[in-house]
Design a protein around this motif. Structure first.
Motif, PDB file in Angstrom:
ATOM      1  N   HIS A 106     -12.576  10.357  -9.644  1.00 39.60           N
ATOM      2  CA  HIS A 106     -12.670   9.129 -10.440  1.00 39.60           C
ATOM      3  C   HIS A 106     -13.673   9.391 -11.550  1.00 39.60           C
ATOM      4  O   HIS A 106     -14.436  10.370 -11.518  1.00 39.60           O
ATOM      5  N   VAL A 107     -13.692   8.531 -12.543  1.00 39.15           N
ATOM      6  CA  VAL A 107     -14.568   8.726 -13.690  1.00 39.15           C
ATOM      7  C   VAL A 107     -15.537   7.545 -13.763  1.00 39.15           C
ATOM      8  O   VAL A 107     -15.209   6.487 -14.318  1.00 39.15           O
ATOM      9  N   ALA A 108     -16.704   7.732 -13.162  1.00 38.07           N
ATOM     10  CA  ALA A 108     -17.711   6.666 -13.116  1.00 38.07           C
ATOM     11  C   ALA A 108     -17.097   5.368 -12.602  1.00 38.07           C
ATOM     12  O   ALA A 108     -17.338   4.285 -13.145  1.00 38.07           O
ATOM     13  N   GLY A 109     -16.280   5.484 -11.552  1.00 35.56           N
ATOM     14  CA  GLY A 109     -15.670   4.313 -10.933  1.00 35.56           C
ATOM     15  C   GLY A 109     -14.287   3.956 -11.441  1.00 35.56           C
ATOM     16  O   GLY A 109     -13.603   3.127 -10.831  1.00 35.56           O
ATOM     17  N   LYS A 110     -13.844   4.566 -12.527  1.00 36.32           N
ATOM     18  CA  LYS A 110     -12.507   4.287 -13.064  1.00 36.32           C
ATOM     19  C   LYS A 110     -11.524   5.331 -12.530  1.00 36.32           C
ATOM     20  O   LYS A 110     -11.816   6.520 -12.509  1.00 36.32           O
ATOM     21  N   ASP A 111     -10.349   4.873 -12.117  1.00 36.49           N
ATOM     22  CA  ASP A 111      -9.385   5.761 -11.489  1.00 36.49           C
ATOM     23  C   ASP A 111      -8.665   6.635 -12.506  1.00 36.49           C
ATOM     24  O   ASP A 111      -8.560   6.314 -13.702  1.00 36.49           O
TER      25      ASP A 111
ATOM     26  N   GLU B 165     -11.352  10.323  -0.451  1.00 37.62           N
ATOM     27  CA  GLU B 165     -11.411  10.139  -1.906  1.00 37.62           C
ATOM     28  C   GLU B 165     -10.263  10.865  -2.601  1.00 37.62           C
ATOM     29  O   GLU B 165      -9.616  10.323  -3.512  1.00 37.62           O
ATOM     30  N   SER B 166      -9.987  12.108  -2.186  1.00 35.04           N
ATOM     31  CA  SER B 166      -8.869  12.846  -2.772  1.00 35.04           C
ATOM     32  C   SER B 166      -7.541  12.165  -2.469  1.00 35.04           C
ATOM     33  O   SER B 166      -6.644  12.103  -3.320  1.00 35.04           O
ATOM     34  N   THR B 167      -7.403  11.641  -1.249  1.00 31.30           N
ATOM     35  CA  THR B 167      -6.174  10.961  -0.856  1.00 31.30           C
ATOM     36  C   THR B 167      -5.914   9.746  -1.738  1.00 31.30           C
ATOM     37  O   THR B 167      -4.789   9.522  -2.202  1.00 31.30           O
ATOM     38  N   VAL B 168      -6.946   8.968  -1.983  1.00 28.76           N
ATOM     39  CA  VAL B 168      -6.807   7.782  -2.832  1.00 28.76           C
ATOM     40  C   VAL B 168      -6.467   8.187  -4.265  1.00 28.76           C
ATOM     41  O   VAL B 168      -5.541   7.638  -4.884  1.00 28.76           O
ATOM     42  N   ALA B 169      -7.194   9.155  -4.804  1.00 30.08           N
ATOM     43  CA  ALA B 169      -6.994   9.556  -6.198  1.00 30.08           C
ATOM     44  C   ALA B 169      -5.592  10.100  -6.435  1.00 30.08           C
ATOM     45  O   ALA B 169      -4.903   9.713  -7.396  1.00 30.08           O
ATOM     46  N   VAL B 170      -5.145  10.998  -5.561  1.00 32.45           N
ATOM     47  CA  VAL B 170      -3.822  11.597  -5.750  1.00 32.45           C
ATOM     48  C   VAL B 170      -2.730  10.575  -5.500  1.00 32.45           C
ATOM     49  O   VAL B 170      -1.698  10.568  -6.197  1.00 32.45           O
TER      50      VAL B 170
ATOM     51  N   LEU C 252      -2.224   8.669  -8.611  1.00 33.02           N
ATOM     52  CA  LEU C 252      -1.521   9.470  -9.616  1.00 33.02           C
ATOM     53  C   LEU C 252      -0.035   9.586  -9.287  1.00 33.02           C
ATOM     54  O   LEU C 252       0.822   9.514 -10.179  1.00 33.02           O
ATOM     55  N   VAL C 253       0.273   9.748  -8.003  1.00 35.75           N
ATOM     56  CA  VAL C 253       1.670   9.865  -7.592  1.00 35.75           C
ATOM     57  C   VAL C 253       2.430   8.582  -7.897  1.00 35.75           C
ATOM     58  O   VAL C 253       3.489   8.598  -8.545  1.00 35.75           O
ATOM     59  N   PHE C 254       1.920   7.440  -7.440  1.00 34.42           N
ATOM     60  CA  PHE C 254       2.627   6.178  -7.627  1.00 34.42           C
ATOM     61  C   PHE C 254       2.649   5.738  -9.090  1.00 34.42           C
ATOM     62  O   PHE C 254       3.507   4.942  -9.475  1.00 34.42           O
ATOM     63  N   SER C 255       1.738   6.262  -9.901  1.00 36.34           N
ATOM     64  CA  SER C 255       1.776   5.965 -11.342  1.00 36.34           C
ATOM     65  C   SER C 255       2.898   6.709 -12.041  1.00 36.34           C
ATOM     66  O   SER C 255       3.195   6.428 -13.205  1.00 36.34           O
ATOM     67  N   GLY C 256       3.491   7.698 -11.355  1.00 38.49           N
ATOM     68  CA  GLY C 256       4.569   8.479 -11.940  1.00 38.49           C
ATOM     69  C   GLY C 256       4.105   9.638 -12.788  1.00 38.49           C
ATOM     70  O   GLY C 256       4.908  10.263 -13.489  1.00 38.49           O
ATOM     71  N   LEU C 257       2.811   9.983 -12.719  1.00 33.92           N
ATOM     72  CA  LEU C 257       2.276  11.048 -13.579  1.00 33.92           C
ATOM     73  C   LEU C 257       3.027  12.362 -13.400  1.00 33.92           C
ATOM     74  O   LEU C 257       3.366  13.026 -14.381  1.00 33.92           O
TER      75      LEU C 257
ATOM     76  N   HIS D   9       7.675   1.416  -6.309  1.00 36.83           N
ATOM     77  CA  HIS D   9       8.588   2.257  -7.080  1.00 36.83           C
ATOM     78  C   HIS D   9       8.781   1.760  -8.510  1.00 36.83           C
ATOM     79  O   HIS D   9       9.686   2.184  -9.205  1.00 36.83           O
ATOM     80  N   ALA D  10       7.877   0.866  -8.945  1.00 36.77           N
ATOM     81  CA  ALA D  10       7.959   0.360 -10.308  1.00 36.77           C
ATOM     82  C   ALA D  10       7.765   1.472 -11.336  1.00 36.77           C
ATOM     83  O   ALA D  10       8.380   1.460 -12.410  1.00 36.77           O
ATOM     84  N   CYS D  11       6.904   2.450 -11.038  1.00 39.16           N
ATOM     85  CA  CYS D  11       6.622   3.553 -11.975  1.00 39.16           C
ATOM     86  C   CYS D  11       7.162   4.886 -11.482  1.00 39.16           C
ATOM     87  O   CYS D  11       6.957   5.912 -12.141  1.00 39.16           O
ATOM     88  N   LEU D  12       7.838   4.884 -10.345  1.00 36.43           N
ATOM     89  CA  LEU D  12       8.199   6.131  -9.684  1.00 36.43           C
ATOM     90  C   LEU D  12       9.697   6.136  -9.375  1.00 36.43           C
ATOM     91  O   LEU D  12      10.186   5.305  -8.612  1.00 36.43           O
ATOM     92  N   LYS D  13      10.420   7.073  -9.960  1.00 39.17           N
ATOM     93  CA  LYS D  13      11.873   7.118  -9.795  1.00 39.17           C
ATOM     94  C   LYS D  13      12.301   7.722  -8.465  1.00 39.17           C
ATOM     95  O   LYS D  13      13.348   7.373  -7.926  1.00 39.17           O
TER      96      LYS D  13
END
Length: 360
Positions: free
Chosen positions: A172-177, A224-229, A232-237, A273-277
């Motif tokens: 995270h970046v100073a608390g921002k995901d 922390e890694s589980t939450v961050a990844v 990112l996954v559900f965002s569709g990155l 699944h709004a951002c994830l196909k």
């Protein structure tokens, strides 16, 4: 395609001097998870009054703080001295280390000018160590992620000018995901450059209940890694950037243990699944994971879940939560082909970092 580099590292002889020896028949062994400390940056941080405390210490008990202070003194030479590091590599059977900054040297809370200065000093230190005559080091730098446009510039300079193979970033970046749209350009630039993004936590950001018993490292880091990844996954990155190269430290945290729940939620919940196909597990299989899970059974599960082509030897050198027997655990895996074992020990890392013969 250019031929992948097969190194003949300068190994230390019994007399303590460096000399070139032929590569062992079992291939090049690469440790993807090795930290260094930039002392010049530490000095500048003190001058500027910038906090360099690792996130794991934010909620730490007094006992954990005392232990951390003792450890910093005990491993200082390993973090800063190349000869000490080379000797340890020889004992552990490691040919190449991929160097990355100590997690307390992200400094994501600084303004643009200070952030640029600190990142520049860290990256220069890693680059200089990577150019050691032994030829046994590759480097990952850092970027001021709190200023995304500047992070793109620093990343480009680190790769194109300093010869680093990518960067290490926090979860995270100073608390921002990390799934914020502001960081999209950074990930796009990493993909364009073919740079590795090594994701490494520094304790759980909401660790109020994890202060005792060193839990903010033991449980907090993988959580922390589980939450961050997961974000990112559900965002569709990883669907938008299929060629982005990301390796997650500590075996990916808890991601390998329960991907079926993520896939189920994707099927039954609109917001999932709004951002994830495609199912989340498909994005997870685009990631790389180091092997730092300590347990042979856990390592075998990681192997079963993601396959040998996605695993990289990682030891977390030189910290006490590291595993100096990381290579032995891989070699002890049953029912692993010779080629798969060599891939995990080093071949995957060389390919991922685009280490080619004509560079040496």
């Amino acid at each position: 395609m250019a031929e992948l580099f097969k190194c003949t590292p300068a190994l230390r002889s019994e007399s303590g001097t460096s000399g070139s020896t032929p590569l062992r028949s079992d291939g090049t062994v690469v440790d993807i998870h090795c930290h260094v400390l930039c002392q010049q940056t530490e000095q500048l941080v003190q001058q500027l009054g910038v906090s360099g405390e690792a996130g794991t210490m934010r909620f730490a008990s007094e006992a954990s703080r005392q232990a951390a202070q003792a450890q910093r003194q005990a491993i200082h030479s390993q973090l800063t001295n190349v000869e000490t590091r080379l000797a340890d590599m020889d004992r552990a059977g490691i040919d190449l280390q991929v160097l990355s900054p100590a997690p307390n040297q992200y400094y994501y809370g600084t303004d643009p000018d200070v952030g640029r200065q600190l990142a520049a000093r860290v990256n220069q230190t890693v680059a200089e160590m990577s150019q050691h005559p032994s030829g046994r080091f590759l480097g990952l730098g850092t970027v001021p992620l709190q200023h995304p446009k500047l992070a793109v510039e620093v990343l480009r300079h680190a790769v194109k000018e300093l010869g680093l193979r990518g960067v290490e970033i926090g979860t995270h970046v100073a608390g921002k995901d990390l799934d914020t749209l502001a960081l999209e350009a950074f990930f796009a630039e990493a993909q364009s450059l073919g740079a590795l993004v090594f994701l490494h936590p520094a304790g759980f950001s909401e660790g109020q209940r994890l202060g005792q018993y060193f839990l903010n490292n033991i449980i907090g880091n993988p959580l922390e890694s589980t939450v961050a990844v997961s974000r990112l996954v559900f965002s569709g990155l990883f669907e938008r950037m299929p060629d982005l190269k990301m390796c997650v430290a500590h075996g990916g945290g808890y991601l390998a243990a329960y991907p079926g729940r993520m896939d189920h939620a994707w099927k039954v919940r609109h917001e999932c699944h709004a951002c994830l196909k495609h199912p989340p597990s498909q994005s997870l299989k685009k990631l790389y994971f180091d092997t730092l899970v300590y347990s042979p059974n856990q390592l075998a599960h990681l192997l079963q879940e993601y396959g040998p082509e996605r695993l990289l030897l990682g030891s977390d050198y030189p910290y006490d939560m590291g595993d100096p027997a990381a290579r032995m655990h891989i070699e002890a895996l049953p029912n692993l082909t010779v080629s798969d074992r060599q891939a995990i020990l080093g071949g995957n890392a060389l390919r991922l970092l685009e280490v080619f013969k004509n560079e040496f």
